[in-house]
Scaffold this active site. Structure first.
Site, PDB file in Angstrom:
ATOM      1  N   LYS A 196       7.538  -2.942  10.536  1.00  0.00           N
ATOM      2  CA  LYS A 196       6.427  -2.122  10.073  1.00  0.00           C
ATOM      3  C   LYS A 196       5.361  -3.063   9.543  1.00  0.00           C
ATOM      4  CE  LYS A 196       5.023   1.435   6.857  1.00  0.00           C
ATOM      5  NZ  LYS A 196       5.437   2.487   5.935  1.00  0.00           N
ATOM      6  N   LYS A 249       6.080  -0.135  14.312  1.00  0.00           N
ATOM      7  CA  LYS A 249       4.993   0.702  13.831  1.00  0.00           C
ATOM      8  C   LYS A 249       3.843  -0.160  13.348  1.00  0.00           C
ATOM      9  CE  LYS A 249       4.126   3.736   9.955  1.00  0.00           C
ATOM     10  NZ  LYS A 249       4.642   4.283   8.746  1.00  0.00           N
TER      11      LYS A 249
HETATM   12  C1  PBG Z   1       5.163   5.492   3.821  1.00  0.00           C
HETATM   13  C2  PBG Z   1       4.692   5.660   5.203  1.00  0.00           C
HETATM   14  C3  PBG Z   1       3.420   5.347   5.728  1.00  0.00           C
HETATM   15  C4  PBG Z   1       3.407   5.825   7.032  1.00  0.00           C
HETATM   16  C5  PBG Z   1       4.670   6.367   7.300  1.00  0.00           C
HETATM   17  N1  PBG Z   1       5.456   6.232   6.165  1.00  0.00           N
HETATM   18  C6  PBG Z   1       2.208   4.777   5.084  1.00  0.00           C
HETATM   19  C7  PBG Z   1       2.237   3.431   4.522  1.00  0.00           C
HETATM   20  O1  PBG Z   1       3.169   2.654   4.683  1.00  0.00           O
HETATM   21  O2  PBG Z   1       1.270   3.116   3.828  1.00  0.00           O
HETATM   22  C8  PBG Z   1       2.222   5.774   7.946  1.00  0.00           C
HETATM   23  C9  PBG Z   1       2.227   6.739   9.072  1.00  0.00           C
HETATM   24  C10 PBG Z   1       0.910   6.971   9.711  1.00  0.00           C
HETATM   25  O3  PBG Z   1      -0.103   6.293   9.426  1.00  0.00           O
HETATM   26  O4  PBG Z   1       0.858   7.876  10.548  1.00  0.00           O
HETATM   27  N2  PBG Z   1       5.918   4.424   3.506  1.00  0.00           N
END
Ligand code: PBG
Length: 330
Positions: A196, A249
């Site tokens: 991520k 992601k």
């Molecule tokens: C939270 C989380 C996030 C997303 C999914 N889970 C945001 C972040 O890490 O700031 C982002 C998903 C999206 O942008 O569609 N941990």
């Protein structure tokens, strides 16, 4: 021209193109992320046209309509009122919390639906971080993992089928796995957000949940967008710690990472077409600059081609509808 090799012959009709199409996309490959809140009415999200924070009725309608077109898997993201946010995010493991109550309601109505939950503290954190912030501004890893274990356990107790830690703390997959196993939840799966990235493409999501960090950024836990090899290190750790599935992601701007992870693991690979990817495509389509029913399936096909088995996308219901109507062929 004297040319025995003419690749165009294999593209001369739809029937022939379909003989050798290498990738396909069906509703079973899609997971629909849904935003929920504790209000009655649905509230449209400005930077994600077509998506809303859903109240209880809106949620049932959305889930029902998705199931109709073959999308049976959902991830829940709660918008938590500012008043219950704390530094350690205790609301995340409240058995009467929004996610827990919603899981039970959906399972009661549709026992066969697959429910995925997000594990991270940001929707519950008064600091807007995925972990606990120390007085000097550091994100405390091991203290956070303890809370994440409680959060995961309470989601499992409420009926989650798949738990998806998105927090990027070290060691959380192993710790959550042993917490779940010790409590008898050996059948609950772990879908790790393995790679991520600290991405600006999450902007609209943070608007949707009002969950942006109050100070600093997420670069000490989410990965540097410049790195691909580091994803392999995270992958090996997640495999050792007991992840059932691994995720990359965002998706579209990180197809190389999806492909790398695909090559390095035998586990199912997921990819998340995030809020900013949705917003970009949606904005261009709303302006008439791109054709939604062509460009959206293409964006998802590319993610599948790169190696994703399953895709989290805010277009899930829409694309599945097009597939059912035959507007999109596969
Ligand atoms: C939270 C989380 C996030 C997303 C999914 N889970 C945001 C972040 O890490 O700031 C982002 C998903 C999206 O942008 O569609 N941990």
């Amino acid at each position: 021209m004297d040319m025995p090799q003419r690749p165009r012959r294999n593209r001369k009709s739809e029937a022939i193109r379909r003989f050798h199409r290498e990738t396909w996309l069906g509703p079973q490959h899609l997971i629909s992320p849904l935003f929920i809140h504790d209000k009655v009415e649905d509230e449209p999200i400005a930077s994600m046209p077509g998506c809303s924070r859903l109240g209880p009725e809106g949620l049932l309608r959305e889930v029902g309509a998705s199931i109709e077109v073959g999308v049976n898997s959902f991830v829940l993201f709660p918008a938590t009122p500012e008043s219950v946010k704390t530094k350690a995010g205790e609301e995340s493991y409240n058995p009467e919390g929004l996610v827990q109550v919603t899981l039970r309601a959906l399972k009661e109505r549709w026992p066969d639906v697959t429910l995925v939950t997000d594990v991270a503290l940001d929707p519950y954190s008064s600091d807007g971080h995925d972990g606990i912030v120390s007085p000097d501004g550091r994100i405390l890893n091991d203290e956070t993992v303890e809370v994440l274990c409680r959060q995961a356990l309470s989601q499992a107790e409420a009926g989650a089928d798949i738990i998806a830690p998105s927090d990027m703390m070290d060691g959380r997959i192993g710790a959550i796995r042993s917490t779940l196993d010790a409590a008898g939840f050996t059948d609950v799966s772990l879908l790790s957000y393995t790679a991520k990235y600290a991405s600006a493409f999450y902007g609209p999501f943070r608007d949707a949940l009002d969950s942006a960090p109050k100070h600093g950024d997420k670069k000490t836990y989410q990965m540097d967008p410049a790195n691909a090899r580091e994803a392999i290190r995270e992958l090996y750790l997640d495999e050792q710690e007991g992840a059932d599935m691994v995720m990359v992601k965002p998706a579209g701007p990180y197809l190389d990472v999806i492909s790398l992870v695909r090559e390095q693991t035998t586990l199912p690979v997921a990819a998340y077409q995030v809020s900013g990817e949705y917003a970009m495509l949606k904005a261009a389509c709303q302006n008439g600059w791109l054709s939604e029913e062509k460009v959206v399936p293409e964006s998802l096909m590319a993610i599948r081609r790169a190696g994703a088995d399953v895709i989290l996308t805010y277009f899930a219901r829409q694309v599945a509808t097009w597939i059912c109507e035959g507007v999109v062929s596969n």
